[in-house]
Design a protein around this motif. Sequence first.
Motif, PDB file in Angstrom:
ATOM      1  N   VAL A  18      17.264  12.274 -14.964  1.00 12.41           N
ATOM      2  CA  VAL A  18      17.679  12.321 -16.423  1.00 12.41           C
ATOM      3  C   VAL A  18      17.919  13.887 -16.564  1.00 12.41           C
ATOM      4  CG1 VAL A  18      16.443  13.299 -18.438  1.00 12.41           C
ATOM      5  CG2 VAL A  18      15.131  11.719 -17.363  1.00 12.41           C
ATOM      6  N   HIS A  19      19.120  14.033 -17.252  1.00 13.49           N
ATOM      7  CA  HIS A  19      19.913  14.619 -16.403  1.00 13.49           C
ATOM      8  C   HIS A  19      20.333  16.121 -18.149  1.00 13.49           C
ATOM      9  CE1 HIS A  19      23.113  12.642 -18.452  1.00 13.49           C
ATOM     10  NE2 HIS A  19      23.055  11.493 -17.195  1.00 13.49           N
ATOM     11  N   GLU A  20      19.631  15.308 -18.942  1.00 17.27           N
ATOM     12  CA  GLU A  20      20.016  16.380 -20.474  1.00 17.27           C
ATOM     13  C   GLU A  20      18.509  16.576 -20.889  1.00 17.27           C
ATOM     14  OE1 GLU A  20      23.266  15.204 -22.677  1.00 17.27           O
ATOM     15  OE2 GLU A  20      22.577  13.644 -23.313  1.00 17.27           O
ATOM     16  N   ASP A  21      17.968  16.806 -21.542  1.00 13.09           N
ATOM     17  CA  ASP A  21      16.336  17.046 -22.133  1.00 13.09           C
ATOM     18  C   ASP A  21      16.638  15.738 -23.357  1.00 13.09           C
ATOM     19  OD1 ASP A  21      16.321  18.434 -20.909  1.00 13.09           O
ATOM     20  OD2 ASP A  21      15.436  20.730 -23.248  1.00 13.09           O
ATOM     21  N   LEU A  72       6.676  19.223 -14.265  1.00 13.24           N
ATOM     22  CA  LEU A  72       6.577  18.845 -15.582  1.00 13.24           C
ATOM     23  C   LEU A  72       6.361  19.824 -16.460  1.00 13.24           C
ATOM     24  CD1 LEU A  72       6.643  14.840 -15.948  1.00 13.24           C
ATOM     25  CD2 LEU A  72       8.163  16.889 -16.342  1.00 13.24           C
ATOM     26  N   SER A  73       5.581  20.687 -15.595  1.00 15.80           N
ATOM     27  CA  SER A  73       4.343  22.047 -15.850  1.00 15.80           C
ATOM     28  C   SER A  73       5.038  22.606 -16.968  1.00 15.80           C
ATOM     29  CB  SER A  73       3.774  22.405 -15.417  1.00 15.80           C
ATOM     30  OG  SER A  73       4.695  23.294 -14.120  1.00 15.80           O
ATOM     31  N   ASP A  74       6.251  22.979 -16.976  1.00 19.37           N
ATOM     32  CA  ASP A  74       6.998  23.546 -17.978  1.00 19.37           C
ATOM     33  C   ASP A  74       7.234  23.088 -19.532  1.00 19.37           C
ATOM     34  OD1 ASP A  74       8.109  25.315 -15.955  1.00 19.37           O
ATOM     35  OD2 ASP A  74       9.750  24.387 -15.008  1.00 19.37           O
ATOM     36  N   GLN A  75       7.282  22.293 -18.869  1.00 17.61           N
ATOM     37  CA  GLN A  75       7.096  20.729 -20.660  1.00 17.61           C
ATOM     38  C   GLN A  75       6.348  21.452 -21.746  1.00 17.61           C
ATOM     39  OE1 GLN A  75       5.848  17.112 -20.413  1.00 17.61           O
ATOM     40  NE2 GLN A  75       7.419  16.347 -18.838  1.00 17.61           N
ATOM     41  N   LYS A  76       5.699  22.255 -21.625  1.00 19.86           N
ATOM     42  CA  LYS A  76       5.183  22.996 -23.009  1.00 19.86           C
ATOM     43  C   LYS A  76       5.559  24.006 -23.825  1.00 19.86           C
ATOM     44  CE  LYS A  76       0.771  22.086 -21.955  1.00 19.86           C
ATOM     45  NZ  LYS A  76      -0.708  22.054 -21.525  1.00 19.86           N
ATOM     46  N   LYS A  77       6.509  25.000 -22.399  1.00 19.87           N
ATOM     47  CA  LYS A  77       6.742  25.989 -23.380  1.00 19.87           C
ATOM     48  C   LYS A  77       8.699  25.335 -23.395  1.00 19.87           C
ATOM     49  CE  LYS A  77       8.448  27.472 -18.872  1.00 19.87           C
ATOM     50  NZ  LYS A  77       8.399  28.533 -17.720  1.00 19.87           N
ATOM     51  N   LYS A  78       9.484  24.345 -23.276  1.00 16.20           N
ATOM     52  CA  LYS A  78      10.456  23.657 -23.653  1.00 16.20           C
ATOM     53  C   LYS A  78      10.480  22.791 -24.645  1.00 16.20           C
ATOM     54  CE  LYS A  78      12.198  24.919 -18.927  1.00 16.20           C
ATOM     55  NZ  LYS A  78      13.064  24.509 -17.660  1.00 16.20           N
ATOM     56  N   SER A  79       9.648  21.853 -24.678  1.00 19.28           N
ATOM     57  CA  SER A  79       9.518  21.075 -25.461  1.00 19.28           C
ATOM     58  C   SER A  79       9.679  21.472 -26.842  1.00 19.28           C
ATOM     59  CB  SER A  79       8.594  19.760 -25.814  1.00 19.28           C
ATOM     60  OG  SER A  79       7.346  20.295 -25.234  1.00 19.28           O
ATOM     61  N   PRO A  80      10.117  20.331 -27.948  1.00 19.44           N
ATOM     62  CA  PRO A  80      10.698  21.172 -29.309  1.00 19.44           C
ATOM     63  C   PRO A  80       8.978  20.460 -29.821  1.00 19.44           C
ATOM     64  CG  PRO A  80      11.985  19.700 -28.772  1.00 19.44           C
ATOM     65  CD  PRO A  80      11.386  19.858 -27.125  1.00 19.44           C
ATOM     66  N   LYS A  81       8.559  21.745 -30.888  1.00 25.27           N
ATOM     67  CA  LYS A  81       7.527  21.369 -31.586  1.00 25.27           C
ATOM     68  C   LYS A  81       6.337  20.349 -31.810  1.00 25.27           C
ATOM     69  CE  LYS A  81       7.167  26.223 -32.332  1.00 25.27           C
ATOM     70  NZ  LYS A  81       6.941  27.306 -33.937  1.00 25.27           N
ATOM     71  N   GLY A  91      16.156  17.199 -15.430  1.00 27.54           N
ATOM     72  CA  GLY A  91      15.443  17.409 -14.348  1.00 27.54           C
ATOM     73  C   GLY A  91      14.304  16.440 -13.651  1.00 27.54           C
ATOM     74  N   THR A  92      14.037  15.569 -14.940  1.00 29.50           N
ATOM     75  CA  THR A  92      12.941  14.667 -14.607  1.00 29.50           C
ATOM     76  C   THR A  92      13.578  13.516 -14.150  1.00 29.50           C
ATOM     77  OG1 THR A  92      11.320  15.511 -16.512  1.00 29.50           O
ATOM     78  CG2 THR A  92      10.162  13.366 -15.266  1.00 29.50           C
ATOM     79  N   GLU A  93      12.481  12.899 -12.555  1.00 21.76           N
ATOM     80  CA  GLU A  93      12.047  10.817 -11.925  1.00 21.76           C
ATOM     81  C   GLU A  93      12.219   9.932 -13.602  1.00 21.76           C
ATOM     82  OE1 GLU A  93      14.727  10.083 -10.104  1.00 21.76           O
ATOM     83  OE2 GLU A  93      15.005  11.382  -8.769  1.00 21.76           O
ATOM     84  N   ILE A  94      12.808   9.190 -13.514  1.00 21.94           N
ATOM     85  CA  ILE A  94      12.260   8.257 -14.543  1.00 21.94           C
ATOM     86  C   ILE A  94      11.653   6.896 -13.826  1.00 21.94           C
ATOM     87  CG2 ILE A  94      12.046   6.826 -16.475  1.00 21.94           C
ATOM     88  CD1 ILE A  94      11.613   9.654 -17.525  1.00 21.94           C
ATOM     89  N   ALA A  95      10.697   6.866 -13.250  1.00 21.04           N
ATOM     90  CA  ALA A  95       9.906   5.085 -13.287  1.00 21.04           C
ATOM     91  C   ALA A  95       9.843   4.215 -14.195  1.00 21.04           C
ATOM     92  CB  ALA A  95       9.041   4.945 -11.427  1.00 21.04           C
ATOM     93  N   ILE A  96      10.600   3.123 -13.964  1.00 24.20           N
ATOM     94  CA  ILE A  96      10.110   1.735 -14.859  1.00 24.20           C
ATOM     95  C   ILE A  96       9.699   1.051 -14.438  1.00 24.20           C
ATOM     96  CG2 ILE A  96      11.052   0.037 -15.873  1.00 24.20           C
ATOM     97  CD1 ILE A  96      13.720   2.118 -16.851  1.00 24.20           C
ATOM     98  N   ASN A  97       8.339   0.797 -14.348  1.00 24.08           N
ATOM     99  CA  ASN A  97       7.640  -0.343 -13.662  1.00 24.08           C
ATOM    100  C   ASN A  97       7.648  -1.568 -14.599  1.00 24.08           C
ATOM    101  OD1 ASN A  97       5.823  -1.539 -12.371  1.00 24.08           O
ATOM    102  ND2 ASN A  97       3.687  -0.584 -13.108  1.00 24.08           N
ATOM    103  N   ILE A  98       8.551  -2.352 -14.096  1.00 26.99           N
ATOM    104  CA  ILE A  98       8.689  -4.244 -14.135  1.00 26.99           C
ATOM    105  C   ILE A  98       7.608  -4.450 -14.204  1.00 26.99           C
ATOM    106  CG2 ILE A  98      10.511  -5.737 -13.570  1.00 26.99           C
ATOM    107  CD1 ILE A  98      11.709  -3.172 -15.199  1.00 26.99           C
ATOM    108  N   TYR A  99       7.016  -4.316 -13.097  1.00 28.58           N
ATOM    109  CA  TYR A  99       5.672  -5.019 -13.215  1.00 28.58           C
ATOM    110  C   TYR A  99       4.346  -5.363 -14.375  1.00 28.58           C
ATOM    111  CZ  TYR A  99       1.353  -6.377 -10.615  1.00 28.58           C
ATOM    112  OH  TYR A  99      -0.380  -7.361 -10.680  1.00 28.58           O
ATOM    113  N   ALA A 100       4.963  -3.758 -14.826  1.00 28.38           N
ATOM    114  CA  ALA A 100       3.812  -3.823 -15.783  1.00 28.38           C
ATOM    115  C   ALA A 100       4.112  -4.330 -17.111  1.00 28.38           C
ATOM    116  CB  ALA A 100       3.343  -2.337 -15.932  1.00 28.38           C
TER     117      ALA A 100
END
Length: 511
Positions: A392-395, A34-43, A406-415
């Motif tokens: 995640v297969h699209e931004d 996810l270090s690529d986020q800064k250069k790819k993320s919308p402003k 390309g990111t994986e999402i973990a949903i913490n049901i316990y939380a």
Amino acid sequence: MDAVIQTIQYWPLGSVITAGGLVVALGVISPRILSDQKKKSPKHLRTVPAIPGVPVLGNLLQLKEKKPHKTFLNWVEKYGPIYSVKTGASTMVVLNSTDLAKEAMVDKYSSISSRKLSRSLTMLTHDKSIVAMSDYGDFHKTVKRNILTSVLGANAQKQHRIHRDVLIENVCSELYAVLEKYPEEAVNLREYFQAELFRLALKQGIGKDVESVFVEELGSTISREMMLKYLVSDCMEGAIDVDWRDFFPYLRWIPNPGFVKKIQQIQFNRDVVVKALINDQRKRIATGEAIYCLLDYLLSEKQTLTEKQLQMSVWEEIIETSDTTVVTTEWAMYELAKDPERQDKLFREVQSVCGSGKVTEDKLRQLPYLTAIFHETLRKHGPVPIVPLRYVHEDVELGGYYVPAGTEIAINIYACNMEKGVWESPTEWKPERFLEGRYDQNDLFKTMAFGAGKRSCAGALQAMTISCLTIARLVQEFEWRLKDGEEENVATVGLTSYKLHPLLANIKPRN
């Protein structure tokens, strides 16, 4: 490398877990960082906060206590309900609130729907050949429709009710028998309940509760108890086994023969036993004897499934029916056995509705406190602490943050089920919270335990029916008290809510 492997073994990121009749898993995380986020993320969107870690291992050392869902919850206070975690060469985004979970599972599902599996799960599922592990698509829809039509849907559940009635009668009879023989000893509820669930699974899956089956590849006839071992227990153990190479894919060239041999043996035993069971029932079907079950439905419908996919469909019904309902029911009885007042309250409710007659499925809707007990147990002891990782297969935007493809999402049901803004005194087991008018008593999805959206648990109806009926009958027939020392016996298996040691309780007949 040995130190790395030892650290990884503390946290089985490839763990398998179940809810309401479904197996789910945490799989391998995409190597995109996810270090690529800064250069790819919308402003106008922020990047997801990252939990500080160490080189190479990332946050693995912080997760070594085997209960990452609890560590994730602790981090919420400092980092908020959404953040990223690095595990070896991989990074995932963790969601820790109900609103974020629903956004990912429902609103943004079209962008977050694929699976990435651990090496053990890839092998044991024959590369996603079951509903719980398949990507959302034609195969998933077809197989899920098959099991709903023949086993888990409302009409199918009516057809299978006779089997559930037998299940609860057998459990009660077995408890009476052991009580008569050993009146002073604590009983192991799981021993009898899981055995009867397995019998139910066989009836729903292949049409008959078989005592034994000859397996040509093993050269022997195996008993029902060995079938349970090969089809359920061993597979659950193998699914939570970890190949350290899952965390470091660039080291996958290093052999790990012990791990591979173990999973291959579990897979082989499972496959040949399922094949033998199906072939035996094919002989029955050839004689014209038809039974309402999953196998007969699949064969009569001339499905486009391959032989291996057919075998996997049958196995999935068997393992999911046999295992997950045990978790909720056993925890509910643990809570009631240590709380005589609430146990008596449930008993009085059952008596007011059923009188001297046995509680039946027809009466369940008239027992709101029983329903509250079921949902509160799911909330506090949910079988699935973390939803299977999604790819995640699209931004996409989640919670106002940018999450790249390309990111994986973990949903913490316990939380989610411990969220202080949603639940008052969340660490307490308090069924009364579900009687305060905030929830529809007929809503199966009060908590996040059954998921949400298109991948919500197909077995929710069956799980609630079996668990509620069992809890009600056990309290109607017996008084339950924890064995001395049992109240502190709350350890669980790996990344699950499965009790490490079976519940032991002293019981006494009501009459």
